[in-house]
Scaffold this active site. Sequence first.
Site, short mmCIF file in Angstrom:
data_model
loop_
_atom_site.label_atom_id
_atom_site.label_comp_id
_atom_site.label_asym_id
_atom_site.label_seq_id
_atom_site.Cartn_x
_atom_site.Cartn_y
_atom_site.Cartn_z
N ARG A 106 -67.35 24.72 -41.97
CA ARG A 106 -66.71 25.91 -41.40
C ARG A 106 -65.21 25.87 -41.60
O ARG A 106 -64.61 24.79 -41.58
CB ARG A 106 -67.03 26.00 -39.91
CG ARG A 106 -68.51 26.23 -39.66
CD ARG A 106 -68.85 26.25 -38.19
NE ARG A 106 -70.29 26.40 -38.00
CZ ARG A 106 -71.00 25.80 -37.05
NH1 ARG A 106 -70.42 25.01 -36.18
NH2 ARG A 106 -72.29 25.98 -36.97
N ARG A 134 -84.95 54.04 -43.10
CA ARG A 134 -86.31 54.36 -42.65
C ARG A 134 -87.36 53.89 -43.64
O ARG A 134 -88.37 54.51 -43.88
CB ARG A 134 -86.47 55.86 -42.37
CG ARG A 134 -86.07 56.23 -40.99
CD ARG A 134 -84.76 56.91 -40.77
NE ARG A 134 -83.93 57.33 -41.83
CZ ARG A 134 -83.44 58.54 -41.95
NH1 ARG A 134 -83.77 59.47 -41.11
NH2 ARG A 134 -82.59 58.82 -42.92
N ASP A 176 -70.95 31.00 -33.89
CA ASP A 176 -70.94 29.53 -33.72
C ASP A 176 -70.07 29.06 -32.56
O ASP A 176 -69.50 27.97 -32.59
CB ASP A 176 -70.45 28.83 -35.01
CG ASP A 176 -71.19 29.33 -36.24
OD1 ASP A 176 -72.41 29.47 -36.15
OD2 ASP A 176 -70.53 29.56 -37.27
N GLY A 210 -78.00 30.23 -35.72
CA GLY A 210 -78.59 28.91 -35.49
C GLY A 210 -78.01 28.33 -34.23
O GLY A 210 -76.81 28.35 -34.03
N HIS A 211 -78.89 27.90 -33.35
CA HIS A 211 -78.44 27.29 -32.11
C HIS A 211 -78.80 25.82 -32.10
O HIS A 211 -79.94 25.47 -32.39
CB HIS A 211 -79.13 27.95 -30.91
CG HIS A 211 -78.64 29.32 -30.62
ND1 HIS A 211 -79.33 30.20 -29.82
CD2 HIS A 211 -77.51 29.94 -30.98
CE1 HIS A 211 -78.63 31.33 -29.75
NE2 HIS A 211 -77.53 31.19 -30.44
N LYS A 251 -72.95 29.36 -28.11
CA LYS A 251 -73.74 30.21 -27.21
C LYS A 251 -75.07 29.58 -26.85
O LYS A 251 -75.57 29.76 -25.75
CB LYS A 251 -74.01 31.58 -27.84
CG LYS A 251 -72.80 32.44 -28.03
CD LYS A 251 -73.16 33.75 -28.69
CE LYS A 251 -73.68 33.61 -30.10
NZ LYS A 251 -72.76 33.11 -31.10
N GLN A 283 -74.26 35.58 -33.41
CA GLN A 283 -72.96 35.78 -34.09
C GLN A 283 -71.88 36.12 -33.05
O GLN A 283 -72.01 35.68 -31.91
CB GLN A 283 -73.07 36.88 -35.17
CG GLN A 283 -73.90 36.49 -36.39
CD GLN A 283 -75.37 36.82 -36.25
OE1 GLN A 283 -75.72 37.84 -35.73
NE2 GLN A 283 -76.23 35.93 -36.72
P1 IMP Z 1 -75.33 37.65 -43.00
O1 IMP Z 1 -75.42 37.87 -41.55
O2 IMP Z 1 -76.24 36.56 -43.51
O3 IMP Z 1 -75.49 38.92 -43.78
O4 IMP Z 1 -73.84 37.14 -43.34
C1 IMP Z 1 -72.71 37.98 -43.17
C2 IMP Z 1 -71.52 37.19 -42.63
O5 IMP Z 1 -71.81 36.78 -41.30
C3 IMP Z 1 -71.21 35.90 -43.40
O6 IMP Z 1 -69.81 35.69 -43.36
C4 IMP Z 1 -71.91 34.83 -42.60
O7 IMP Z 1 -71.32 33.57 -42.77
C5 IMP Z 1 -71.67 35.37 -41.19
N1 IMP Z 1 -72.68 34.90 -40.24
C6 IMP Z 1 -73.94 35.35 -40.09
N2 IMP Z 1 -74.54 34.69 -39.09
C7 IMP Z 1 -73.66 33.83 -38.59
C8 IMP Z 1 -73.68 32.89 -37.50
O8 IMP Z 1 -74.67 32.73 -36.78
N3 IMP Z 1 -72.55 32.20 -37.31
C9 IMP Z 1 -71.44 32.37 -38.04
N4 IMP Z 1 -71.36 33.22 -39.04
C10 IMP Z 1 -72.45 33.95 -39.32
#
Ligand code: IMP
Length: 444
Positions: A304, A142, A13, A40-41, A16, A223
């Site tokens: 957040r 796999r 977040d 999410g952008h 980007k 991420q």
């Molecule tokens: P997952 O990727 O849905 O498995 O989540 C695993 C961890 O990554 C959690 O703490 C989510 O909140 C965090 N996370 C996944 N995608 C994002 C993102 O795009 N921004 C911020 N945190 C993320």
Amino acid sequence: MPGIAIVGAQWGDEGKGKITDLLAERGDAVVRFQGGNNAGHTIVREGVEWKLHLIPSGILHPGKTCVIGNGVVIDPKVLIDELEALRARKVDVSGLRISANAHLIMPYHLLLDSAGEAKLGSLQIGTTRRGIGPCYADKAARLGIRVQDLLDEKILKKKIVAAMEPKRLSLRPFEKDPSLDLKAMTEEYLTYGHQLERHIADTSKLVWEILDAGAMVIFEGAQGAMLDIDHGTYPFVTSSNPVAGAACIGAGVGPRAIDEVWGVSKAYTTRVGAGPFPSELHDDVAEQIRTKGGEFGTTTGRPRRTGWLDLVALRYAARLNTLTALSITKLDVLSGFDRIQVCTSYKGAEGAEFDDFPYHQTVLHHATAELTELPGWTEDIGECRSMSDLPAAAVDYLRFIEEHLRVPVTLVGVGPGREQVIWTEAGNETLLSPSASRRPVGAG
Ligand code: IMP
């Protein structure tokens, strides 16, 4: 040749989307290389908001090739909805290419993600529940279903049966869930295949051809480094590698294809989900940053967690990614604070001080931020377009970051609009600078 990776340098977040959208203008192709619709952008253009989860933000620039690479996990329903929403707003999506080797998120991945979290109880990771972890787990086991499987009914059915077999026990509570019906699932996914077919390609070859033609490719990460499954705050991480090295694997190119690595960091820190966050605040300042910065998840809407900028974590991210440039976003959110704090080291449980990010989970979980106080500024900086427009304290803040990281700050965000940025002197020396002379190559 030039290849430029743009990666998150914090816990995701970082903004980007805005930076890639801006820089995509200079590139000929944009490639997503990992993650899925957990990302999410949000992009604001001429007051209009665009929210993208899977499709690279370059899609908003006509004529660009946009690639969803093999390292991405795709929920085809989400992808099709996103494509339709873009088409409805008259965006040309013909330049989208999807790797035939990318893995698909299946209905059982969604159910297992939520069930896994529920089972963990108070130890929950706080996943986005989009099936990301279970999908990557099947890839490694796999047992994954890939985009190319959508084009062959017999193979698709066989693979779904094989993937569901070892999950029988964990899927038992969902026995009656209509999304798990084999026939319906196969038909649903075959339909997705028909809808996506014209976009499916050998994207590794395509990216190579674009680079070989001398065109510029931007590798867009999702991420951030601190959520990296290998290098992040494990187990409170995502299931892929958001670091720049993964751009090669997730797009199918070699390391020599990447010339610059841009990290993106907010002027402060946020994190969603559980896990260590040494510079986290729990006071009025936390709330002020959250409200002013609109710090609510694009994907899940979750508020957040917020805190001051963590230079220990950022220095770690700079090293992991070999950053050549740093883009600081949302500097405007810090306007109005008399004093600004920055985390410059951590204090451990027994008073030990850490300048480097601790590799041991127990140490990290007990680490608290040691803060350095800097003067703040009160001016609204939304209209600043050069470093000399910024208040002296804001410039000093950016210099302080640069000195600690030994990475030049190249681009500074001063508001949500795409024009609300400052290119620094160092930024003007990068391949992506608006003043860098290059002839766009029509490739792809
Ligand atoms: P997952 O990727 O849905 O498995 O989540 C695993 C961890 O990554 C959690 O703490 C989510 O909140 C965090 N996370 C996944 N995608 C994002 C993102 O795009 N921004 C911020 N945190 C993320």
